[in-house]
Motif scaffolding. Structure first.
Motif, mmCIF file in Angstrom:
data_model
loop_
_atom_site.group_PDB
_atom_site.id
_atom_site.type_symbol
_atom_site.label_atom_id
_atom_site.label_comp_id
_atom_site.label_asym_id
_atom_site.label_seq_id
_atom_site.Cartn_x
_atom_site.Cartn_y
_atom_site.Cartn_z
ATOM 1 N N GLN A 146 -21.746 -24.033 4.446
ATOM 2 C CA GLN A 146 -20.336 -24.532 4.933
ATOM 3 C C GLN A 146 -20.224 -25.833 4.396
ATOM 4 O O GLN A 146 -20.852 -26.755 4.644
ATOM 5 N N PRO A 147 -19.103 -26.009 3.603
ATOM 6 C CA PRO A 147 -18.948 -27.317 2.909
ATOM 7 C C PRO A 147 -18.247 -28.247 3.843
ATOM 8 O O PRO A 147 -17.854 -28.080 4.871
ATOM 9 N N ASP A 148 -18.947 -29.589 3.530
ATOM 10 C CA ASP A 148 -18.308 -30.680 4.720
ATOM 11 C C ASP A 148 -16.951 -31.196 3.993
ATOM 12 O O ASP A 148 -16.096 -31.731 4.755
ATOM 13 N N THR A 149 -16.809 -31.073 2.576
ATOM 14 C CA THR A 149 -15.679 -31.594 2.091
ATOM 15 C C THR A 149 -15.049 -30.423 1.006
ATOM 16 O O THR A 149 -15.727 -29.901 0.582
ATOM 17 N N GLU A 177 -26.586 -32.201 -7.139
ATOM 18 C CA GLU A 177 -26.922 -31.170 -7.672
ATOM 19 C C GLU A 177 -25.997 -29.795 -7.376
ATOM 20 O O GLU A 177 -24.840 -30.090 -6.605
ATOM 21 N N LYS A 178 -25.705 -28.959 -8.519
ATOM 22 C CA LYS A 178 -24.768 -27.763 -8.387
ATOM 23 C C LYS A 178 -25.539 -26.415 -8.022
ATOM 24 O O LYS A 178 -26.399 -26.107 -8.668
ATOM 25 N N GLY A 231 -17.210 -24.952 -7.374
ATOM 26 C CA GLY A 231 -18.024 -24.429 -6.926
ATOM 27 C C GLY A 231 -18.665 -25.358 -5.797
ATOM 28 O O GLY A 231 -18.010 -26.285 -5.529
ATOM 29 N N PHE A 232 -19.927 -25.154 -5.333
ATOM 30 C CA PHE A 232 -20.492 -26.077 -4.611
ATOM 31 C C PHE A 232 -21.291 -27.081 -5.345
ATOM 32 O O PHE A 232 -22.398 -26.883 -5.965
ATOM 33 N N TYR A 233 -21.061 -28.372 -4.722
ATOM 34 C CA TYR A 233 -21.987 -29.551 -4.936
ATOM 35 C C TYR A 233 -22.749 -30.144 -3.770
ATOM 36 O O TYR A 233 -21.867 -30.380 -2.848
ATOM 37 N N ARG A 234 -23.815 -30.530 -3.943
ATOM 38 C CA ARG A 234 -24.480 -31.080 -2.778
ATOM 39 C C ARG A 234 -25.255 -32.375 -3.158
ATOM 40 O O ARG A 234 -25.936 -32.469 -3.994
ATOM 41 N N CYS A 235 -25.157 -33.276 -2.250
ATOM 42 C CA CYS A 235 -25.688 -34.586 -2.340
ATOM 43 C C CYS A 235 -26.836 -34.782 -1.406
ATOM 44 O O CYS A 235 -26.604 -34.528 -0.055
ATOM 45 N N ASN A 236 -27.897 -35.222 -1.827
ATOM 46 C CA ASN A 236 -29.200 -35.154 -0.796
ATOM 47 C C ASN A 236 -29.612 -36.624 -0.862
ATOM 48 O O ASN A 236 -29.993 -37.179 -1.875
ATOM 49 N N VAL A 248 -19.815 -30.334 -0.933
ATOM 50 C CA VAL A 248 -18.575 -30.442 -1.458
ATOM 51 C C VAL A 248 -18.058 -29.206 -1.926
ATOM 52 O O VAL A 248 -19.000 -28.771 -3.012
ATOM 53 N N LEU A 249 -16.851 -28.674 -1.797
ATOM 54 C CA LEU A 249 -16.736 -27.132 -2.316
ATOM 55 C C LEU A 249 -15.405 -27.745 -3.218
ATOM 56 O O LEU A 249 -14.365 -28.401 -2.724
#
Length: 350
Positions: A146-149, A177-178, A231-236, A248-249
């Motif tokens: 579920q994207p936050d942005t 990461e992607k 696509g989806f990008y995620r920041c950890n 982020v989508l």
């Protein structure tokens, strides 16, 4: 006496070991880092990623499975590899880089389904761990992510993805990461790690440019965007309170599709303005009509308040004014309308 000396040496060794572990745990340079969990689909030749994001010296890699007591696979740069009997001959360490502990599994069966834990020991940074879930069914993107942005950009344009997250605690590391939702894997683009002598940035993908500030603010700048960048990008964020993530989508559109989207947006805005204008006109009309109804109702209740006709008795007033002289203004005047009319008729006959 010998037993007392033995206990003394055991106690001394234990104290030295505890001091060593305490220094490793509480030193910023050797804090244990845990990567976000990932999911892999059960398939032939599946790869379980365990790529350490920082540089250093690899001392050991161990893979364990929650349902097994003994390690699945162990790798040591000096002593080699060791595998569990059920995985011997099926597991291989990839070692694409000096800090890569990823493995591949072949001749897979349903018994390979489960939770795997990778522990990668390095010097001088410390340990880096990651949990991987192997599942039989495919991942449903709409449920698992579920994207936050959400961002929309046209191809060949430039865009910056900012890792924004309100978090509590001190940040030691930020990675971006992607996500590959079809394969259930992810590719680390870059990591930003806080060290004693400053911030260290490690980039693993040349597709974009990553910026890392001293305040651990990370952003990914993409130029000449192509369709594959979507696509989806995620920041950890690895903090002393745990790992927190934000997703982020990114949706890429062709220039023609983006123009069509803008056109539809203008149509919707214009239609909304027209609707508001019509609503205002109807509202003003209704208010005026209600005012007239209230006025008519008030006149029906109080007939005496009806407005008099300004033309009533106007002729009589004019005649009275013309026939009045300046000396006789205070005298009373009597008018007999019937006599005046009869007198006029007699004059007409003559």
């Amino acid at each position: 006496m010998v037993a007392v000396q033995k206990d003394y040496w055991y106690f001394l060794v234990l104290m030295i070991l505890l001091c060593f572990l305490k220094g490793n745990v509480f030193s910023k340079g050797t804090v244990q880092m845990k990567a976000p969990e990932s999911t892999v689909i059960l398939q032939e030749g599946m790869i379980l990623d365990c790529l350490c994001p920082w540089t250093g010296q690899l001392t050991m890699v161990s893979w364990t499975k929650k349902s097994l007591k003994q390690p699945v696979a162990v790798y040591h740069p000096q002593y080699g590899t060791n595998f569990a009997s059920s995985y011997d001959g099926r597991v291989e360490f990839l070692k694409t880089t000096t800090m890569d502990g990823s493995i591949s599994i072949r001749n897979v069966t349903e018994s390979d389904i489960g939770q795997y834990h990778c522990s990668l020991q390095t010097y001088p940074q410390g340990s880096w761990t990651k949990d991987t879930f192997v599942e039989k069914t495919e991942i449903t993107t709409s449920i698992s992510i579920q994207p936050d942005t959400k961002l929309v950009v046209a191809e060949n344009d430039n865009l910056t993805i900012n890792c924004d997250l309100v978090h509590n605690g001190e940040v030691y590391q930020v990675s971006i990461e992607k996500l590959n939702t079809e394969e259930g894997s992810s590719n680390i683009i870059a990591t930003c790690q806080m060290l004693e002598d400053g911030v260290e940035l490690n980039e693993f993908d040349s597709r974009g440019r990553v910026n890392c500030s001293d305040a651990m603010e990370v952003s990914l700048h993409l130029t000449n965007i192509i369709k594959e960048d979507g696509g989806f990008y995620r920041c950890n964020f690895s903090t002393d309170a745990g790992v927190q993530s934000t997703t982020v989508l990114l949706t890429t559109l062709s220039s023609q599709d983006l123009r069509g989207l803008h056109h539809m947006l203008y149509v919707y805005i214009g239609g909304g303005l027209v609707g508001v204008a019509l609503l205002m006109i109807l509202l003003v009309t209704w208010v005026n009509r209600m005012k007239r109804k209230r006025e008519d109702y008030r006149i029906k209740l109080h007939p005496a308040k009806r407005q008099r006709n300004t033309y009533d008795h106007g002729c009589v007033y004019d005649r009275m004014k013309k026939g009045t002289k300046s000396g006789a203004r205070d005298k009373e005047i009597y008018v007999n309308f019937q006599i005046v009319k009869a007198h006029k008729k007699q004059k007409q006959k003559r």
